[in-house]
Design a protein around this motif. Structure first.
Motif, PDB file in Angstrom:
ATOM      1  N   SER A 217       0.851  -1.194   0.000  1.00  0.00           N
ATOM      2  CA  SER A 217       0.000   0.000   0.000  1.00  0.00           C
ATOM      3  C   SER A 217       0.883   1.239   0.000  1.00  0.00           C
ATOM      4  N   GLY A 218       0.837   1.977  -1.117  1.00  0.00           N
ATOM      5  CA  GLY A 218       1.661   3.183  -1.223  1.00  0.00           C
ATOM      6  C   GLY A 218       1.223   4.261  -0.253  1.00  0.00           C
ATOM      7  N   VAL A 219      -0.100   4.367  -0.039  1.00  0.00           N
ATOM      8  CA  VAL A 219      -0.603   5.415   0.864  1.00  0.00           C
ATOM      9  C   VAL A 219      -0.108   5.164   2.282  1.00  0.00           C
ATOM     10  N   ALA A 220      -0.193   3.900   2.723  1.00  0.00           N
ATOM     11  CA  ALA A 220       0.236   3.576   4.090  1.00  0.00           C
ATOM     12  C   ALA A 220       1.727   3.832   4.251  1.00  0.00           C
ATOM     13  N   MET A 221       2.518   3.484   3.222  1.00  0.00           N
ATOM     14  CA  MET A 221       3.961   3.719   3.314  1.00  0.00           C
ATOM     15  C   MET A 221       4.265   5.223   3.337  1.00  0.00           C
ATOM     16  N   ALA A 222       3.501   6.003   2.553  1.00  0.00           N
ATOM     17  CA  ALA A 222       3.696   7.461   2.567  1.00  0.00           C
ATOM     18  C   ALA A 222       3.346   8.037   3.936  1.00  0.00           C
ATOM     19  N   LEU A 223       2.270   7.505   4.552  1.00  0.00           N
ATOM     20  CA  LEU A 223       1.892   7.978   5.891  1.00  0.00           C
ATOM     21  C   LEU A 223       2.975   7.624   6.908  1.00  0.00           C
ATOM     22  N   LEU A 224       3.534   6.418   6.776  1.00  0.00           N
ATOM     23  CA  LEU A 224       4.622   6.012   7.681  1.00  0.00           C
ATOM     24  C   LEU A 224       5.833   6.927   7.520  1.00  0.00           C
ATOM     25  N   ALA A 225       6.174   7.225   6.240  1.00  0.00           N
ATOM     26  CA  ALA A 225       7.329   8.098   5.986  1.00  0.00           C
ATOM     27  C   ALA A 225       7.086   9.489   6.564  1.00  0.00           C
ATOM     28  N   ALA A 226       5.855  10.001   6.411  1.00  0.00           N
ATOM     29  CA  ALA A 226       5.538  11.327   6.967  1.00  0.00           C
ATOM     30  C   ALA A 226       5.619  11.280   8.495  1.00  0.00           C
ATOM     31  N   GLY A 227       5.169  10.171   9.085  1.00  0.00           N
ATOM     32  CA  GLY A 227       5.253  10.023  10.543  1.00  0.00           C
ATOM     33  C   GLY A 227       6.694  10.016  11.018  1.00  0.00           C
ATOM     34  N   VAL A 228       7.559   9.320  10.286  1.00  0.00           N
ATOM     35  CA  VAL A 228       8.981   9.281  10.654  1.00  0.00           C
ATOM     36  C   VAL A 228       9.589  10.681  10.544  1.00  0.00           C
ATOM     37  N   LEU A 229       9.230  11.397   9.469  1.00  0.00           N
ATOM     38  CA  LEU A 229       9.781  12.739   9.250  1.00  0.00           C
ATOM     39  C   LEU A 229       9.374  13.692  10.378  1.00  0.00           C
ATOM     40  N   ILE A 230       8.066  13.705  10.693  1.00  0.00           N
ATOM     41  CA  ILE A 230       7.605  14.643  11.735  1.00  0.00           C
ATOM     42  C   ILE A 230       8.121  14.199  13.101  1.00  0.00           C
ATOM     43  N   GLY A 231       8.152  12.882  13.352  1.00  0.00           N
ATOM     44  CA  GLY A 231       8.687  12.392  14.629  1.00  0.00           C
ATOM     45  C   GLY A 231      10.153  12.766  14.791  1.00  0.00           C
ATOM     46  N   GLY A 232      10.921  12.652  13.710  1.00  0.00           N
ATOM     47  CA  GLY A 232      12.329  13.044  13.770  1.00  0.00           C
ATOM     48  C   GLY A 232      12.481  14.533  14.025  1.00  0.00           C
ATOM     49  N   LEU A 233      11.625  15.332  13.390  1.00  0.00           N
ATOM     50  CA  LEU A 233      11.686  16.790  13.609  1.00  0.00           C
ATOM     51  C   LEU A 233      11.339  17.140  15.054  1.00  0.00           C
ATOM     52  N   VAL A 234      10.351  16.399  15.623  1.00  0.00           N
ATOM     53  CA  VAL A 234       9.968  16.645  17.026  1.00  0.00           C
ATOM     54  C   VAL A 234      11.138  16.313  17.950  1.00  0.00           C
ATOM     55  N   ALA A 235      11.782  15.148  17.710  1.00  0.00           N
ATOM     56  CA  ALA A 235      12.914  14.754  18.569  1.00  0.00           C
ATOM     57  C   ALA A 235      14.061  15.750  18.442  1.00  0.00           C
ATOM     58  N   LEU A 236      14.364  16.165  17.196  1.00  0.00           N
ATOM     59  CA  LEU A 236      15.441  17.140  16.989  1.00  0.00           C
ATOM     60  C   LEU A 236      15.096  18.486  17.618  1.00  0.00           C
ATOM     61  N   GLY A 237      13.860  18.907  17.433  1.00  0.00           N
ATOM     62  CA  GLY A 237      13.414  20.199  17.980  1.00  0.00           C
ATOM     63  C   GLY A 237      13.462  20.211  19.492  1.00  0.00           C
ATOM     64  N   ALA A 238      13.122  19.071  20.114  1.00  0.00           N
ATOM     65  CA  ALA A 238      13.147  19.017  21.577  1.00  0.00           C
ATOM     66  C   ALA A 238      14.571  19.062  22.105  1.00  0.00           C
ATOM     67  N   LEU A 239      15.516  18.491  21.349  1.00  0.00           N
ATOM     68  CA  LEU A 239      16.910  18.470  21.798  1.00  0.00           C
ATOM     69  C   LEU A 239      17.683  19.709  21.350  1.00  0.00           C
ATOM     70  N   TRP A 240      17.072  20.511  20.482  1.00  0.00           N
ATOM     71  CA  TRP A 240      17.737  21.700  19.945  1.00  0.00           C
ATOM     72  C   TRP A 240      17.948  22.720  21.059  1.00  0.00           C
ATOM     73  N   PRO A 241      19.151  23.343  21.149  1.00  0.00           N
ATOM     74  CA  PRO A 241      19.373  24.282  22.250  1.00  0.00           C
ATOM     75  C   PRO A 241      18.556  25.569  22.152  1.00  0.00           C
ATOM     76  N   GLY A 242      18.148  25.966  20.965  1.00  0.00           N
ATOM     77  CA  GLY A 242      17.342  27.182  20.829  1.00  0.00           C
ATOM     78  C   GLY A 242      15.936  26.984  21.368  1.00  0.00           C
ATOM     79  N   ARG A 243      15.208  28.108  21.466  1.00  0.00           N
ATOM     80  CA  ARG A 243      13.875  28.017  22.047  1.00  0.00           C
ATOM     81  C   ARG A 243      12.836  27.732  20.959  1.00  0.00           C
ATOM     82  N   ILE A 244      12.262  26.550  21.011  1.00  0.00           N
ATOM     83  CA  ILE A 244      11.181  26.196  20.098  1.00  0.00           C
ATOM     84  C   ILE A 244       9.926  26.040  20.958  1.00  0.00           C
ATOM     85  N   ALA A 245       8.804  26.589  20.468  1.00  0.00           N
ATOM     86  CA  ALA A 245       7.569  26.583  21.263  1.00  0.00           C
ATOM     87  C   ALA A 245       7.197  25.158  21.662  1.00  0.00           C
ATOM     88  N   PRO A 246       7.022  24.883  22.971  1.00  0.00           N
ATOM     89  CA  PRO A 246       6.702  23.516  23.403  1.00  0.00           C
ATOM     90  C   PRO A 246       5.378  23.016  22.837  1.00  0.00           C
TER      91      PRO A 246
END
Lengths: 89, 184
Positions: free
Chosen positions: B96-125
């Motif tokens: 299923s291409g749609v499910a794989m695209a949703l998984l990829a989007a989830g990985v991308l946003i999850g990675g951005l959340v983890a990076l943003g939380a560990l980033w030393p600058g101030r990102i809105a919680p």
């Protein structure tokens, strides 16, 4: 289990419900929001870990369970600490 | 739901914890589980790690703990997407291409959340919380899990609304003046 398209109306309704509900809530409830998200991810990770697949899938799911349960306890703990704070005079 | 009705306070927090425990119990009960000891071990180890951090932390460390929780959420989302990707037959996402695209989007946003939380600058919680919520919703859609999709969407929209409320309050506090470069 249903497909992603079958869940789309429910997803859109949830977006609408979230917008209406959060309009009245206080924006200081960030730990509670984090705890809610952690519990959602914890349930998903438990379901993924329950399904028997390859060893890699099982260990990834167990890692997800570990991280989500730690995040849930952290978020609940921050909420409890926040309640201990005395109000400003 | 009871915790929402109580609105705030320690009682609401405890009710929410009971709700989470019930949801986890229901999720485990509704599936054929073969590796229950491993799952319980992971929950106990993760919970113990979180409890150790919370019990030892001073009150001034609470924002740091919130960011740590958000980083852990991002990592959990990436690991969950990886588990679904490695075991596609169990969730009906094979081919299923749609499910794989949703998984990829989830990985991308999850990675951005983890990076943003560990980033030393101030990102809105609230932005990070919202990102974690959208990740859970995307993964729920990919797995065909309605509860995850609904809960994630609720949390994602709530985070964005809280962020908009905070921005409005900050603008009102500054006398309604717009931010401009060069101004103190």
């Amino acid at each position: 289990m249903t497909g992603a398209f079958a869940l789309l109306p429910l997803f859109l309704l949830a977006c609408l419900g979230g917008a209406l509900a959060s309009r009245r809530a206080a924006s200081q409830s960030n730990p509670a929001l984090g705890a809610g998200i952690a519990s959602i991810l914890l349930v998903g990770a438990l379901i993924a870990a329950a399904e028997t697949g390859s060893a890699a899938a099982r260990y990834l799911a167990l890692l997800a369970v570990f991280c989500a349960s730690a995040a849930a306890i952290l978020a609940f703990g921050v909420g409890e600490h926040g309640e201990d704070e005395e109000p400003l005079p | 739901m009871l915790a929402l009705r109580e609105r705030a306070g320690r009682r609401a927090n405890r009710l929410a914890m009971m709700g989470v425990a019930l949801a986890c119990g229901g999720a485990v009960y509704s599936h054929d589980v073969l590796n229950l000891p491993e799952m319980i071990g992971a929950v106990v180890m993760g919970g113990g790690f979180g409890l150790l951090l919370v019990r030892r932390a001073a009150r001034r460390m609470l924002p740091l703990l919130t960011r740590a929780a958000q980083a852990l959420l991002g990592i959990a989302a990436i690991a969950l997407a990886g588990a679904v990707w490695r075991n596609p037959g169990a969730f009906g996402v094979a081919g299923s291409g749609v499910a794989m695209a949703l998984l990829a989007a989830g990985v991308l946003i999850g990675g951005l959340v983890a990076l943003g939380a560990l980033w030393p600058g101030r990102i809105a919680p609230h932005l990070l919380s919202s990102g974690a919520g959208w990740t859970a919703a995307l993964l729920g859609l990919a797995m065909g899990n309605g509860a995850m999709a609904i809960g994630g969407a609720l949390a994602g929209v709530a985070g964005l609304t809280f962020m908009a409320q905070d921005r409005k309050k900050a603008q009102n506090a500054s006398g309604g003046l717009p931010h401009a470069p060069g101004l103190p």
